[in-house]
Write an enzyme that holds these catalytic residues in place. Structure first.
Site, PDB file in Angstrom:
ATOM      1  N   GLY A 303       0.835  -1.197   0.000  1.00 48.53           N
ATOM      2  CA  GLY A 303       0.000   0.000   0.000  1.00 48.53           C
ATOM      3  C   GLY A 303       0.864   1.239   0.000  1.00 48.53           C
ATOM      4  O   GLY A 303       1.961   1.238  -0.564  1.00 48.53           O
ATOM      5  N   GLU A 304       0.380   2.314   0.603  1.00 49.46           N
ATOM      6  CA  GLU A 304       1.096   3.588   0.683  1.00 49.46           C
ATOM      7  C   GLU A 304       1.272   4.274  -0.673  1.00 49.46           C
ATOM      8  O   GLU A 304       1.923   5.305  -0.754  1.00 49.46           O
ATOM      9  CB  GLU A 304       2.510   3.424   1.294  1.00 49.46           C
ATOM     10  CG  GLU A 304       2.566   2.830   2.661  1.00 49.46           C
ATOM     11  CD  GLU A 304       3.991   2.693   3.188  1.00 49.46           C
ATOM     12  OE1 GLU A 304       4.952   3.138   2.506  1.00 49.46           O
ATOM     13  OE2 GLU A 304       4.158   2.155   4.297  1.00 49.46           O
ATOM     14  N   GLY A 305       0.756   3.675  -1.741  1.00 47.95           N
ATOM     15  CA  GLY A 305       1.037   4.213  -3.068  1.00 47.95           C
ATOM     16  C   GLY A 305       2.346   3.716  -3.637  1.00 47.95           C
ATOM     17  O   GLY A 305       2.795   4.217  -4.674  1.00 47.95           O
TER      18      GLY A 305
END
EC number: 2.4.2.21
Length: 336
Positions: A303-305
């Site tokens: 996640g987190e981009g």
């Protein structure tokens, strides 16, 4: 003038009237690509990406110099049901890590020259447990959509949206199951790394949520199951569309938020490409439902981009080749 919205219906109407790509710029980019010093099609998908990017930027010879990454964080009421291997406090702790520059996404942002912004959304007020009520409800959903909308820098020329929120793979699985069917079995994965017992809990929670909110689609699914960070990502995605900023989608949670837009208004994600295919259960199927072929497949599930941020480099390469290479005429090279 950039439009505004006060209700979910107004946001949906805004989506239906969103601008499209520049046909003249697309034709010009395709024409330039056909004249570059290489065999036709030799750069593979990079050629299509460069032309696509130019069309959305309105430039036959585009420049990519100001990517933006926005990370949204939100807490989920459903986390109290034991669906994550980590406690909800980790959301705020990770926001602090982002702000201090210590997370993976910070390193990737620096690597690709991206401006990074972190937006923590009412972490002291988790969404409702979606097995008991709508997670967001219309009013909170609109507030989060607007937070995402406002977080986008209109001067950016590429956008990545990421997230942090303990419990949000459960919310994403519920959204995907509501939108595309298949039940919890088809969509629930291990998220932060839950064991078999935790996986069973997640599936049971998603099943209960689907029974509590039957038949929801589009923005209604986002309101019923989503977190504030997910709605904010959706708002940022549509702001990018209005500003002519191409979008790179990240992982399962990001794509679940995006799917709410696409099912509300087909074509809403035409300005987006998929950065990667992660290992979280259901992400590959969600990309298929969205009609997006991932640029990278590296076994990520952070996640987190992060996966989308890595794909910034691919997009930079595509644009650099389209705009920077010489044509046969410019180089004095005989065309085949």
């Amino acid at each position: 003038m950039t439009p505004t919205f006060e209700t979910l219906d107004e946001f949906a109407n805004l989506m239906r009237n969103a601008p499209g790509p520049d046909a003249q710029a697309k034709a010009g980019a395709a024409e330039r690509n056909s004249q570059l010093t290489k065999p036709p099609g030799a750069l593979g998908r990079l050629e299509d990406l460069g032309i696509w990017y130019g069309a959305w930027r309105g430039m036959a010879r585009p420049v990519l110099s100001a990517p933006q990454i926005v990370i949204f964080a939100g807490n989920h009421g459903v986390a109290s049901r034991g669906v994550s291997a980590f406690p909800p406090e980790v959301t705020a702790q990770m926001v602090g890590n982002f702000q201090a520059g210590g997370a993976a996404i910070n390193q990737l942002a620096r690597t690709f020259g991206a401006q990074m912004r972190v937006e923590a959304l009412e972490l002291d007020r988790p969404t409702a447990d979606f097995t008991e009520a709508e997670a967001l409800g219309a009013a909170d959903c609109v507030t989060a959509l607007r937070a995402g909308w406002d977080a986008v820098n209109p001067a950016a020329d590429l956008l990545v949206v990421g997230e942090m929120g303990i419990g949000n793979t459960t919310a994403a699985a519920a959204i995907a199951a509501a939108l595309y069917g298949g039940g919890a079995e088809a969509w629930v994965g291990r998220g932060t790394g839950v064991d078999d017992a935790g996986l069973a809990i997640k599936r049971d929670v998603v099943t209960q949520g689907l029974e509590r909110h039957p038949g929801v689609q589009g923005l209604a699914a986002l309101s019923a199951f989503g977190g504030r960070e997910m709605a904010a990502m959706a708002g940022a995605m549509m702001r990018a569309r209005y500003e002519g900023i191409p979008l790179i989608l990240d992982g399962f949670i990001c794509c679940a938020a995006a799917a709410c837009l696409e099912t509300e208004v087909p074509g809403a994600l035409d300005h987006a490409v998929a950065g990667h295919q992660g290992t979280e259960g259901g992400h590959a199927r969600l990309l298929q439902e969205l009609g997006k072929e991932p640029l990278l497949q590296l076994g990520l599930r952070l996640g987190e981009g992060s996966g989308a941020a890595l794909a910034i480099g691919v997009m930079q390469g595509a644009v650099a080749c389209l705009s920077g290479m010489a044509t046969f005429a410019e180089a004095g090279v005989a065309a085949g």
